[in-house]
Design a protein around this motif. Sequence first.
Motif, PDB file in Angstrom:
ATOM      1  N   PRO A  70       0.803  -1.237   0.000  1.00 61.96           N
ATOM      2  CA  PRO A  70       0.000   0.000   0.000  1.00 61.96           C
ATOM      3  C   PRO A  70       0.832   1.282   0.000  1.00 61.96           C
ATOM      4  N   PRO A  71       1.909   1.403   0.810  1.00 63.12           N
ATOM      5  CA  PRO A  71       2.709   2.624   0.702  1.00 63.12           C
ATOM      6  C   PRO A  71       3.363   2.802  -0.672  1.00 63.12           C
ATOM      7  N   LEU A  72       3.813   1.712  -1.294  1.00 60.46           N
ATOM      8  CA  LEU A  72       4.404   1.815  -2.631  1.00 60.46           C
ATOM      9  C   LEU A  72       3.359   2.249  -3.659  1.00 60.46           C
ATOM     10  N   ILE A  78       0.990   9.277  -6.077  1.00 60.37           N
ATOM     11  CA  ILE A  78       1.373  10.661  -5.802  1.00 60.37           C
ATOM     12  C   ILE A  78       2.378  11.155  -6.836  1.00 60.37           C
ATOM     13  N   ARG A  79       3.338  10.303  -7.210  1.00 61.27           N
ATOM     14  CA  ARG A  79       4.319  10.693  -8.237  1.00 61.27           C
ATOM     15  C   ARG A  79       3.645  11.002  -9.559  1.00 61.27           C
ATOM     16  N   ALA A  80       2.710  10.152  -9.969  1.00 59.57           N
ATOM     17  CA  ALA A  80       2.021  10.366 -11.242  1.00 59.57           C
ATOM     18  C   ALA A  80       1.163  11.628 -11.183  1.00 59.57           C
ATOM     19  N   ASP A  84       1.737  15.149 -13.375  1.00 59.99           N
ATOM     20  CA  ASP A  84       0.681  15.759 -14.170  1.00 59.99           C
ATOM     21  C   ASP A  84       0.458  17.213 -13.753  1.00 59.99           C
ATOM     22  N   CYS A  85       0.442  17.463 -12.456  1.00 62.47           N
ATOM     23  CA  CYS A  85       0.268  18.844 -11.970  1.00 62.47           C
ATOM     24  C   CYS A  85       1.453  19.713 -12.375  1.00 62.47           C
ATOM     25  N   TYR A  86       2.659  19.168 -12.305  1.00 61.88           N
ATOM     26  CA  TYR A  86       3.855  19.918 -12.688  1.00 61.88           C
ATOM     27  C   TYR A  86       3.798  20.296 -14.170  1.00 61.88           C
TER      28      TYR A  86
END
Length: 131
Positions: A70-72, A78-80, A84-86
Amino acid sequence: AIWAQAVCPKPLGSTSWSCSPHGSGVMAAIGTCVEIAHKLITFPQGKTQTFCNVIKLGTFCRTVVWPCLPPLMMYQYIRAKDEDCYTTEVLYFKSGSKDAKAFYDTSRIGISGHWRLQQDMETIRAAANQE
């Protein structure tokens, strides 16, 4: 013997039934393949030490691997999302626009505020409501 005639018809001019207790050659080959596959799967349970190793591996997976998943998965999400936000921020910055809602409208539900989805929805709306 009437039910046997329906299941295993007797060939013309023959005194024996056409069905053998072992089935046809194809079915016998399939049965042999299934038997070999079953032996390959059940072989590791043959020895006591192998059985203990299977239990140890299962315990390791339950106590180490599953709690780490679950943490992975959250990290990957969050990275994806951050990427996208960046990308949207860079596009907004390089465009020189002062209207941030044109790129990501936070008042819209879910991801429908993204500039690309807004553009796609406008294209669909224009095609559906031709004047």
